[in-house]
Motif scaffolding. Structure first.
Motif, PDB file in Angstrom:
ATOM      1  N   GLN A  80      22.759  36.053  35.474  1.00 23.66           N
ATOM      2  CA  GLN A  80      23.624  36.500  36.564  1.00 23.66           C
ATOM      3  C   GLN A  80      24.902  35.680  36.620  1.00 23.66           C
ATOM      4  O   GLN A  80      25.999  36.221  36.840  1.00 23.66           O
ATOM      5  CB  GLN A  80      22.872  36.417  37.889  1.00 23.66           C
ATOM      6  N   MET A  81      24.759  34.352  36.431  1.00 29.27           N
ATOM      7  CA  MET A  81      25.956  33.504  36.424  1.00 29.27           C
ATOM      8  C   MET A  81      26.882  33.865  35.265  1.00 29.27           C
ATOM      9  O   MET A  81      28.112  33.895  35.417  1.00 29.27           O
ATOM     10  CB  MET A  81      25.540  32.033  36.337  1.00 29.27           C
ATOM     11  N   ALA A  82      26.253  34.146  34.091  1.00 32.24           N
ATOM     12  CA  ALA A  82      27.074  34.522  32.941  1.00 32.24           C
ATOM     13  C   ALA A  82      27.777  35.852  33.202  1.00 32.24           C
ATOM     14  O   ALA A  82      28.975  36.002  32.903  1.00 32.24           O
ATOM     15  CB  ALA A  82      26.196  34.616  31.692  1.00 32.24           C
ATOM     16  N   GLU A  83      27.005  36.802  33.758  1.00 34.89           N
ATOM     17  CA  GLU A  83      27.620  38.093  34.074  1.00 34.89           C
ATOM     18  C   GLU A  83      28.725  37.925  35.108  1.00 34.89           C
ATOM     19  O   GLU A  83      29.791  38.555  35.010  1.00 34.89           O
ATOM     20  CB  GLU A  83      26.562  39.062  34.581  1.00 34.89           C
ATOM     21  N   LEU A  84      28.432  37.082  36.112  1.00 34.25           N
ATOM     22  CA  LEU A  84      29.443  36.853  37.144  1.00 34.25           C
ATOM     23  C   LEU A  84      30.685  36.204  36.550  1.00 34.25           C
ATOM     24  O   LEU A  84      31.825  36.575  36.883  1.00 34.25           O
ATOM     25  CB  LEU A  84      28.866  35.974  38.254  1.00 34.25           C
ATOM     26  N   ARG A  85      30.437  35.251  35.642  1.00 32.94           N
ATOM     27  CA  ARG A  85      31.560  34.586  35.002  1.00 32.94           C
ATOM     28  C   ARG A  85      32.358  35.579  34.159  1.00 32.94           C
ATOM     29  O   ARG A  85      33.608  35.600  34.201  1.00 32.94           O
ATOM     30  CB  ARG A  85      31.049  33.445  34.115  1.00 32.94           C
ATOM     31  N   VAL A  86      31.641  36.409  33.400  1.00 34.12           N
ATOM     32  CA  VAL A  86      32.327  37.419  32.593  1.00 34.12           C
ATOM     33  C   VAL A  86      33.089  38.384  33.489  1.00 34.12           C
ATOM     34  O   VAL A  86      34.234  38.775  33.200  1.00 34.12           O
ATOM     35  CB  VAL A  86      31.303  38.166  31.713  1.00 34.12           C
ATOM     36  N   GLU A  87      32.437  38.772  34.596  1.00 35.40           N
ATOM     37  CA  GLU A  87      33.087  39.691  35.528  1.00 35.40           C
ATOM     38  C   GLU A  87      34.345  39.066  36.128  1.00 35.40           C
ATOM     39  O   GLU A  87      35.390  39.736  36.276  1.00 35.40           O
ATOM     40  CB  GLU A  87      32.104  40.082  36.633  1.00 35.40           C
ATOM     41  N   GLN A  88      34.228  37.758  36.460  1.00 33.64           N
ATOM     42  CA  GLN A  88      35.393  37.073  37.027  1.00 33.64           C
ATOM     43  C   GLN A  88      36.534  37.014  36.007  1.00 33.64           C
ATOM     44  O   GLN A  88      37.702  37.293  36.333  1.00 33.64           O
ATOM     45  CB  GLN A  88      35.000  35.662  37.476  1.00 33.64           C
ATOM     46  N   VAL A  89      36.140  36.636  34.767  1.00 33.10           N
ATOM     47  CA  VAL A  89      37.173  36.562  33.720  1.00 33.10           C
ATOM     48  C   VAL A  89      37.760  37.948  33.465  1.00 33.10           C
ATOM     49  O   VAL A  89      38.985  38.119  33.320  1.00 33.10           O
ATOM     50  CB  VAL A  89      36.579  35.960  32.428  1.00 33.10           C
ATOM     51  N   THR A  90      36.868  38.950  33.409  1.00 32.75           N
ATOM     52  CA  THR A  90      37.350  40.321  33.176  1.00 32.75           C
ATOM     53  C   THR A  90      38.259  40.781  34.307  1.00 32.75           C
ATOM     54  O   THR A  90      39.312  41.412  34.070  1.00 32.75           O
ATOM     55  CB  THR A  90      36.151  41.271  33.044  1.00 32.75           C
ATOM     56  N   GLN A  91      37.846  40.477  35.548  1.00 28.55           N
ATOM     57  CA  GLN A  91      38.665  40.880  36.694  1.00 28.55           C
ATOM     58  C   GLN A  91      40.037  40.203  36.652  1.00 28.55           C
ATOM     59  O   GLN A  91      41.066  40.834  36.926  1.00 28.55           O
ATOM     60  CB  GLN A  91      37.927  40.526  38.000  1.00 28.55           C
ATOM     61  N   GLN A  92      40.004  38.913  36.296  1.00 31.54           N
ATOM     62  CA  GLN A  92      41.284  38.211  36.190  1.00 31.54           C
ATOM     63  C   GLN A  92      42.163  38.822  35.087  1.00 31.54           C
ATOM     64  O   GLN A  92      43.377  38.994  35.265  1.00 31.54           O
ATOM     65  CB  GLN A  92      41.034  36.728  35.905  1.00 31.54           C
ATOM     66  N   GLU A  93      41.520  39.176  33.962  1.00 33.07           N
ATOM     67  CA  GLU A  93      42.281  39.759  32.862  1.00 33.07           C
ATOM     68  C   GLU A  93      42.803  41.146  33.238  1.00 33.07           C
ATOM     69  O   GLU A  93      43.937  41.522  32.897  1.00 33.07           O
ATOM     70  CB  GLU A  93      41.394  39.844  31.610  1.00 33.07           C
ATOM     71  N   ARG A  94      41.963  41.894  33.965  1.00 35.72           N
ATOM     72  CA  ARG A  94      42.410  43.204  34.414  1.00 35.72           C
ATOM     73  C   ARG A  94      43.623  43.076  35.348  1.00 35.72           C
ATOM     74  O   ARG A  94      44.589  43.843  35.245  1.00 35.72           O
ATOM     75  CB  ARG A  94      41.263  43.920  35.146  1.00 35.72           C
ATOM     76  N   LYS A  95      43.533  42.127  36.265  1.00 34.75           N
ATOM     77  CA  LYS A  95      44.648  41.934  37.182  1.00 34.75           C
ATOM     78  C   LYS A  95      45.916  41.519  36.435  1.00 34.75           C
ATOM     79  O   LYS A  95      47.032  41.963  36.767  1.00 34.75           O
ATOM     80  CB  LYS A  95      44.291  40.890  38.239  1.00 34.75           C
ATOM     81  N   ARG A  96      45.756  40.682  35.416  1.00 36.31           N
ATOM     82  CA  ARG A  96      46.921  40.263  34.636  1.00 36.31           C
ATOM     83  C   ARG A  96      47.538  41.450  33.899  1.00 36.31           C
ATOM     84  O   ARG A  96      48.759  41.659  33.899  1.00 36.31           O
ATOM     85  CB  ARG A  96      46.513  39.178  33.636  1.00 36.31           C
ATOM     86  N   ILE A  97      46.647  42.269  33.267  1.00 37.90           N
ATOM     87  CA  ILE A  97      47.152  43.446  32.548  1.00 37.90           C
ATOM     88  C   ILE A  97      47.810  44.422  33.513  1.00 37.90           C
ATOM     89  O   ILE A  97      48.884  45.006  33.223  1.00 37.90           O
ATOM     90  CB  ILE A  97      46.009  44.116  31.775  1.00 37.90           C
ATOM     91  N   ALA A  98      47.141  44.609  34.680  1.00 30.17           N
ATOM     92  CA  ALA A  98      47.726  45.521  35.673  1.00 30.17           C
ATOM     93  C   ALA A  98      49.090  45.032  36.127  1.00 30.17           C
ATOM     94  O   ALA A  98      50.047  45.821  36.281  1.00 30.17           O
ATOM     95  CB  ALA A  98      46.769  45.664  36.849  1.00 30.17           C
TER      96      ALA A  98
END
Length: 622
Positions: free
Chosen positions: A418-436
């Motif tokens: 769950q922590m890994a998924e959360l970390r991946v989700e956080q990184v992905t969300q941050q990357e999505r926000k950057r791309i957006a």
């Protein structure tokens, strides 16, 4: 009532009457010899007729009547056997205890033993002996029964039980005495030897258990103690080895010292209070016992052994008392189960010591031979039971720990995942926000510039469509949820507006009430693209003049029905709907939302697109 009382009285009196009648019937008589004439042996192999005789009372204990004498002694008994020779009756003489080498002669003829010069022996003194008296040798009157006994004097043996002596012989029918012989052997020989054999097996079991599990060291000492005492109980078998009596007595006393050492060590380790000093002292004591007996010599065995026995008994009783005091504090639940066999064994030690020093009655003299092995067997069974219970508890504890470890490991793995998924989700969300942000700031600004500055209407239109698509992608990347009522408003404005611009009459139907559901950004974006693809197909390919869009909520599903009155799917695409007009992409997007997109069409009948999305899987709580 009187009849019942009479019957009851007769029923009570009948057994006594039968017993009295049986006792009154004449039966075979058994004669007991309570005295005899004795004479010192001269080596002739027969009762010395010219030697001085002396009357003695039977049983004759040499430890009291001949304390220092070690020569063989003759006993003469006289009896009548009227009619025995004519009737052919076989008589027998039963000797319950003859401690030494025994020769039996009837009327001058040897009927048991060897007439050679006697050799002092200390066999199993408690072994009953039945000697048959042939009828051919019997006379009606004045039969002479001579018994020669060669044994050890009291100073030559460690225990009074092995000093020479003769019990009171009993004369009677051989068959009747044979039954008594079996009963005597059962109590004095068979039971002790069977108990000793079982104790040998118990010693092996407990010793191996203690050897395999070093933490249960008390089982090793109990196994060795059981072995030592089984050998002590089987001491009559030692004399069958024809070893010198002094060596046998020295080994026996030393073995009892070793048994004392093992008993004290067992009690210490069983109480979980071992004392190393005691161990060294007891080992040195065993060596000193053997050395002192060797120094004292064969003629002072009893005196030295008695002193050691007194000390050993005192040590055992002290250790038992110490163990009882410790067990009362630490073993309250099974106190009596533990202390009971220990107390019985301690009592048997005391009786054994008394039998070695004093002339006890036969029941007391022979009771330790059976009771001590049985007490040790009981203690061994208790130890094995406790070992099994401890092993079962340890196994249950191990299984419980393994289960807890598995559960904890699984929980840790789940938490880590769950922590890994959360970390991946956080990184992905941050990357999505950057791309957006990059799309909005860079690409959006450039497209907007093209829309407002381009002189070509087609280029402006394409730029405007690209800008809308980019804004939709940015909205999906930001991940912000959208209220369903707002989504329906956006879709209605876009769909109806595009249809009206191309001359297609658009009809929009949606629930009139306020909708609390919220769509995830991903569901909103994919549904919007499905709608756009459907509208594009209607505008470009259907030739329809009218299109209706109906939005409904059915249970937990959001349903969208798009129907036009166009020409439908061409015949050349019949059976291959997924390959035309972007149908495959629409179905793929619906499948990503765990929904479905169905297309119904026929030439001249228009097209119906049914989109179903499980709303609860894409609803975000506000």
């Amino acid at each position: 009532m009187n009849c019942l009382a009479l019957i009851r009285s007769l029923s009570l009196a009948l057994p006594f009457a039968l017993c009295g009648a049986a006792a009154a019937q004449p039966g075979p008589s058994v004669q007991r010899f309570d005295d005899a004439l004795t004479a010192e042996d001269t080596g002739s192999g027969a009762f010395p007729a010219d030697a001085a005789t002396k009357a003695v009372t039977l049983p004759d204990d040499w430890a009291a009547s001949r304390p220092g004498a070690a020569t063989a002694l003759w006993y003469r008994l006289r009896f009548d056997a009227v009619g025995a020779r004519q009737d052919g009756r076989v008589l027998g003489v039963l000797i319950e205890r003859a401690c030494g080498d025994l020769l039996v002669r009837l009327n001058g003829q040897t009927v048991h033993g060897d007439s050679a010069p006697p050799q002092p022996l200390a066999p199993d003194c408690e072994q009953p002996l039945l000697v048959a008296l042939p009828a051919a040798l019997l006379e009606d009157r004045a039969n002479t029964l001579d018994l020669r006994l060669a044994g050890f004097a009291l100073p030559q043996v460690a225990s009074r039980q092995r000093a020479a002596g003769l019990s009171a012989p009993r004369l009677g029918p051989h068959v009747l005495l044979q039954d008594e012989l079996r009963a005597g052997r059962l109590l004095k020989v068979t039971v002790p030897h069977l108990a000793a054999g079982a104790l040998l097996l118990m010693s092996l079991v407990t010793f191996l258990l203690g050897w395999w599990h070093p933490s249960e060291r008390h089982l090793r000492y109990f196994g060795a103690l059981s072995l030592a005492w089984a050998l002590v109980t089987l001491r009559p078998w030692w004399h069958g080895l024809r070893v010198d009596s002094f060596v046998t007595e020295t080994a026996l006393v030393t073995l009892i010292g070793v048994a004392t050492l093992l008993a004290i060590q067992f009690l210490q380790h069983f109480a979980r209070r071992p004392r190393r000093t005691w161990s060294w002292v007891l080992v040195a004591q065993c060596l000193l016992i053997a050395v002192s007996l060797v120094i004292a010599g064969p003629q002072r065995v009893h005196a030295v052994a008695s002193a050691w026995y007194l000390l050993l008994v005192a040590e055992v009783l002290f250790a038992v008392g110490w163990f009882v005091r410790v067990a009362r504090r630490t073993r309250r639940r099974d106190f009596w189960k533990v202390v009971g066999p220990v107390a019985v064994a301690a009592a048997m030690v005391g009786i054994e010591f008394a039998a070695q020093q004093f002339a006890l009655a036969p029941p007391w003299r022979v009771s330790p031979n059976a009771a001590m092995p049985l007490a040790l067997l009981g203690m061994g069974l208790l130890l094995v039971h406790q070992y099994g219970r401890s092993l079962r508890s340890a196994e249950e504890l191990r299984n419980s720990l393994e289960s807890r470890i598995r559960d904890t490991t699984a929980a840790m793995e789940r938490n880590f995942a769950q922590m890994a998924e959360l970390r991946v989700e956080q990184v992905t969300q941050q990357e999505r926000k950057r791309i957006a942000a990059d799309l909005h700031d860079d690409l959006g600004a450039k497209l907007l510039t093209i829309v407002h500055t381009s002189e070509s209407e087609r280029i402006s239109t394409l730029a405007r469509e690209a800008l809308e698509e980019m804004r939709l992608s940015v909205r999906g990347l930001t991940g912000k949820p959208v209220k369903l009522i707002d989504a329906l408003g956006d879709w209605r404005a876009e769909v109806v507006g595009r249809l009206s611009q191309t001359g297609v009459e658009g009809e929009w139907q949606a629930p009139p009430e306020e909708l609390p559901q919220t769509l995830s950004a991903r569901a909103y974006v994919q549904t919007t693209r499905i709608l756009r693809e459907a509208v594009n197909n209607i505008i470009k390919h259907s030739g329809a003049s009218r299109c209706s869009i109906r939005c409904t909520l059915n249970g937990g599903d959001f349903q969208l029905k798009i129907q036009d009155n166009g020409k439908g799917i061409p015949l050349e695409l019949d059976g291959r709907l997924d390959r035309g007009h972007g149908m495959q992409g629409m179905k793929h997007r619906a499948k990503q939302l765990q929904g479905q997109c169905l297309v119904e069409s026929g030439p001249g009948y228009g097209t119906v697109i049914r989109l179903t999305i499980p709303l609860e899987k894409h609803t975000v709580a506000t």
